[in-house]
Write a protein that holds these residues in place. Structure first.
Motif, mmCIF file in Angstrom:
data_model
loop_
_atom_site.group_PDB
_atom_site.id
_atom_site.type_symbol
_atom_site.label_atom_id
_atom_site.label_comp_id
_atom_site.label_asym_id
_atom_site.label_seq_id
_atom_site.Cartn_x
_atom_site.Cartn_y
_atom_site.Cartn_z
ATOM 1 N N LEU A 33 76.795 50.847 -22.918
ATOM 2 C CA LEU A 33 77.365 51.405 -24.231
ATOM 3 C C LEU A 33 78.540 52.123 -24.138
ATOM 4 C CD1 LEU A 33 76.939 50.829 -27.015
ATOM 5 C CD2 LEU A 33 75.424 52.756 -27.229
ATOM 6 N N TRP A 34 78.608 53.223 -24.629
ATOM 7 C CA TRP A 34 80.104 54.146 -24.588
ATOM 8 C C TRP A 34 80.251 54.798 -23.194
ATOM 9 C CZ3 TRP A 34 76.341 56.207 -28.629
ATOM 10 C CH2 TRP A 34 76.730 55.439 -29.790
ATOM 11 N N PRO A 35 81.632 54.845 -22.818
ATOM 12 C CA PRO A 35 81.865 55.061 -21.520
ATOM 13 C C PRO A 35 81.503 56.765 -21.292
ATOM 14 C CG PRO A 35 83.924 55.177 -23.026
ATOM 15 C CD PRO A 35 82.697 54.578 -23.789
ATOM 16 N N VAL A 36 81.025 57.648 -22.258
ATOM 17 C CA VAL A 36 80.879 59.154 -22.038
ATOM 18 C C VAL A 36 79.530 59.440 -22.560
ATOM 19 C CG1 VAL A 36 81.578 61.426 -22.243
ATOM 20 C CG2 VAL A 36 83.418 59.484 -21.838
ATOM 21 N N GLN A 37 79.554 59.256 -23.976
ATOM 22 C CA GLN A 37 78.439 59.575 -24.740
ATOM 23 C C GLN A 37 77.195 58.796 -24.313
ATOM 24 O OE1 GLN A 37 78.665 59.337 -28.897
ATOM 25 N NE2 GLN A 37 76.840 60.148 -29.260
ATOM 26 N N HIS A 38 76.007 59.279 -24.076
ATOM 27 C CA HIS A 38 74.810 58.468 -23.823
ATOM 28 C C HIS A 38 75.013 57.830 -22.478
ATOM 29 C CE1 HIS A 38 72.834 58.760 -28.143
ATOM 30 N NE2 HIS A 38 72.958 59.836 -27.481
ATOM 31 N N SER A 39 75.651 58.273 -21.356
ATOM 32 C CA SER A 39 76.006 57.399 -20.286
ATOM 33 C C SER A 39 75.127 57.826 -19.222
ATOM 34 C CB SER A 39 77.446 57.249 -20.172
ATOM 35 O OG SER A 39 77.919 56.835 -18.537
ATOM 36 N N ASN A 40 74.620 56.991 -18.446
ATOM 37 C CA ASN A 40 73.933 57.220 -17.281
ATOM 38 C C ASN A 40 75.067 57.204 -15.974
ATOM 39 O OD1 ASN A 40 71.627 57.412 -18.899
ATOM 40 N ND2 ASN A 40 70.750 55.560 -17.957
ATOM 41 N N SER A 41 76.171 57.069 -16.073
ATOM 42 C CA SER A 41 77.150 56.931 -14.856
ATOM 43 C C SER A 41 78.155 57.857 -15.062
ATOM 44 C CB SER A 41 77.395 55.527 -14.693
ATOM 45 O OG SER A 41 78.106 54.982 -15.942
ATOM 46 N N TYR A 42 78.690 58.437 -16.337
ATOM 47 C CA TYR A 42 79.908 59.069 -16.213
ATOM 48 C C TYR A 42 79.786 60.176 -15.667
ATOM 49 C CZ TYR A 42 83.820 61.484 -18.314
ATOM 50 O OH TYR A 42 85.139 62.046 -18.435
ATOM 51 N N TYR A 43 78.709 60.983 -15.497
ATOM 52 C CA TYR A 43 78.341 62.335 -14.537
ATOM 53 C C TYR A 43 78.954 62.087 -13.216
ATOM 54 C CZ TYR A 43 75.773 65.881 -12.045
ATOM 55 O OH TYR A 43 75.480 66.682 -11.285
ATOM 56 N N PHE A 44 78.735 60.663 -12.607
ATOM 57 C CA PHE A 44 78.933 60.430 -11.337
ATOM 58 C C PHE A 44 80.775 60.188 -11.406
ATOM 59 C CE2 PHE A 44 74.589 59.904 -11.886
ATOM 60 C CZ PHE A 44 74.051 60.789 -10.638
ATOM 61 N N TYR A 45 81.195 59.175 -12.569
ATOM 62 C CA TYR A 45 82.448 58.757 -12.496
ATOM 63 C C TYR A 45 83.410 60.179 -12.480
ATOM 64 C CZ TYR A 45 86.785 56.757 -14.360
ATOM 65 O OH TYR A 45 88.051 56.387 -14.161
ATOM 66 N N GLU A 46 82.996 61.189 -13.421
ATOM 67 C CA GLU A 46 83.819 62.204 -13.228
ATOM 68 C C GLU A 46 83.910 63.053 -11.846
ATOM 69 O OE1 GLU A 46 83.023 65.451 -16.405
ATOM 70 O OE2 GLU A 46 80.875 65.746 -15.361
ATOM 71 N N ARG A 47 82.996 62.885 -11.184
ATOM 72 C CA ARG A 47 83.025 63.363 -9.758
ATOM 73 C C ARG A 47 83.593 62.440 -8.826
ATOM 74 N NH1 ARG A 47 79.648 65.722 -12.825
ATOM 75 N NH2 ARG A 47 78.651 68.043 -12.663
ATOM 76 N N GLY A 48 84.115 61.497 -9.525
ATOM 77 C CA GLY A 48 84.885 60.731 -8.253
ATOM 78 C C GLY A 48 84.185 59.227 -7.918
ATOM 79 N N GLY A 49 83.236 58.905 -8.578
ATOM 80 C CA GLY A 49 82.502 57.677 -8.479
ATOM 81 C C GLY A 49 82.874 56.451 -9.113
ATOM 82 N N SER A 50 82.500 55.486 -8.928
ATOM 83 C CA SER A 50 83.023 54.105 -9.487
ATOM 84 C C SER A 50 81.963 53.120 -9.477
ATOM 85 C CB SER A 50 84.196 53.646 -8.855
ATOM 86 O OG SER A 50 84.100 53.178 -7.554
ATOM 87 N N GLY A 51 82.078 52.055 -10.527
ATOM 88 C CA GLY A 51 80.943 51.017 -10.426
ATOM 89 C C GLY A 51 81.588 49.768 -11.260
ATOM 90 N N LEU A 52 80.426 49.423 -11.593
ATOM 91 C CA LEU A 52 80.357 48.018 -12.253
ATOM 92 C C LEU A 52 79.614 48.322 -13.651
ATOM 93 C CD1 LEU A 52 80.681 45.127 -13.090
ATOM 94 C CD2 LEU A 52 78.712 44.652 -11.687
ATOM 95 N N CYS A 53 80.119 48.196 -14.859
ATOM 96 C CA CYS A 53 79.775 48.707 -16.086
ATOM 97 C C CYS A 53 79.724 47.398 -17.020
ATOM 98 C CB CYS A 53 80.323 49.777 -16.803
ATOM 99 S SG CYS A 53 80.166 51.445 -15.696
ATOM 100 N N ILE A 54 78.467 47.206 -17.705
ATOM 101 C CA ILE A 54 78.091 46.018 -18.322
ATOM 102 C C ILE A 54 77.613 46.274 -19.687
ATOM 103 C CG2 ILE A 54 77.315 43.798 -18.306
ATOM 104 C CD1 ILE A 54 77.045 44.148 -15.214
ATOM 105 N N ASP A 55 78.269 45.806 -20.831
ATOM 106 C CA ASP A 55 77.435 45.773 -22.197
ATOM 107 C C ASP A 55 77.977 44.783 -22.988
ATOM 108 O OD1 ASP A 55 75.740 48.391 -23.723
ATOM 109 O OD2 ASP A 55 77.165 47.254 -25.230
ATOM 110 N N PRO A 56 77.134 44.387 -23.980
ATOM 111 C CA PRO A 56 77.217 43.130 -24.920
ATOM 112 C C PRO A 56 78.045 43.567 -26.077
ATOM 113 C CG PRO A 56 75.060 43.818 -25.042
ATOM 114 C CD PRO A 56 75.401 44.556 -23.984
ATOM 115 N N ASN A 57 78.085 44.966 -26.465
ATOM 116 C CA ASN A 57 78.930 45.172 -27.644
ATOM 117 C C ASN A 57 80.301 44.890 -27.565
ATOM 118 O OD1 ASN A 57 79.968 46.830 -29.576
ATOM 119 N ND2 ASN A 57 78.334 48.100 -29.935
ATOM 120 N N PRO A 58 80.710 43.995 -28.364
ATOM 121 C CA PRO A 58 81.986 43.564 -28.526
ATOM 122 C C PRO A 58 83.194 44.644 -28.796
ATOM 123 C CG PRO A 58 80.927 42.745 -30.431
ATOM 124 C CD PRO A 58 79.998 43.466 -29.699
#
Length: 218
Positions: A33-58
């Motif tokens: 869903l959103w890049p920051v709000q309600h995100s399970n992965s942003y915590y790790f992104y802001e610490r230098g992580g990266s990944g594959l993010c997928i969502d059907p919301n257009p």
């Protein structure tokens, strides 16, 4: 010192408990869903992580690519097989779903507690197996075969995501799936627990909202 969580119910901090807070965490976030709000992965992104993010919301693709340029974002649904499905959209996108049952539940609750539950329309969305998206994006090569965690939040279709994933190509250390159950339902009896055990994963934790599966080979 307080640590900020971006997830809906603190999933990111639970994930950090299991895998650590390193600067190079690799992840797959299905139903991001959103890049920051309600995100399970942003915590790790802001610490230098990266990944594959997928969502059907257009509506979220441009915001994702602008906010998180290190990530690969794919706009599609994830399922056991390729196809098309009707995506039901609401004022608050957290209620969006492919499930007709979930959509009906949201509609019933909207009568008493609107809270963004009003349906705004439907759209036909492409469904792909997760293994196909991994292959099309070259993600396994990008991360050199290492993924620290897979997060799945797909409103009841978690098993379909697992069934369309190739554990021979990528094997996450941790897999977290939403899992809401009744008081009388034992976690160990859940079908997804049995399926994950077949892939060599055991239940490392359950919060009442999510299941955390750990790789027994790690």
């Amino acid at each position: 010192m307080a640590v900020k969580s971006y997830s809906q119910v603190g999933e990111d901090l639970q994930i950090a408990y299991f895998i650590g807070r390193g600067a190079d965490v690799r992840y797959i976030d299905v139903g991001c869903l959103w890049p920051v709000q309600h995100s399970n992965s942003y915590y790790f992104y802001e610490r230098g992580g990266s990944g594959l993010c997928i969502d059907p919301n257009p509506t979220v693709g441009d915001e994702y690519r602008e906010t998180r340029p290190r990530d690969v974002f794919v706009n599609c649904g994830i399922g056991a097989e390729a196809g098309m499905m009707t995506y039901v959209m609401h004022e608050n996108p957290v209620f969006n779903t492919f499930s007709t049952q979930r959509a009906a539940e949201v509609a019933r609750k909207a009568e008493k507690r609107p809270g963004g539950r009003t349906m705004t329309g439907t759209v036909e969305v492409a469904i792909k197996p997760l293994a196909q998206v991994v292959a099309e994006t070259g993600f396994a090569e990008r991360v050199e075969g290492r993924v620290d965690f897979l997060s799945i939040d797909v409103e009841g279709f978690e098993l379909d995501v697992i069934r369309g994933f190739d554990f021979g190509v990528l094997r996450p250390k941790l897999i977290v799936t939403e899992h809401l159950r009744g008081k009388a339902d034992a976690v160990e009896d859940a079908e997804i627990v049995k399926v994950m055990a077949g892939h060599g994963y055991w239940v490392g934790g359950y919060t009442g909202h999510d299941l955390y599966f750990l790789d027994e080979r790690a």
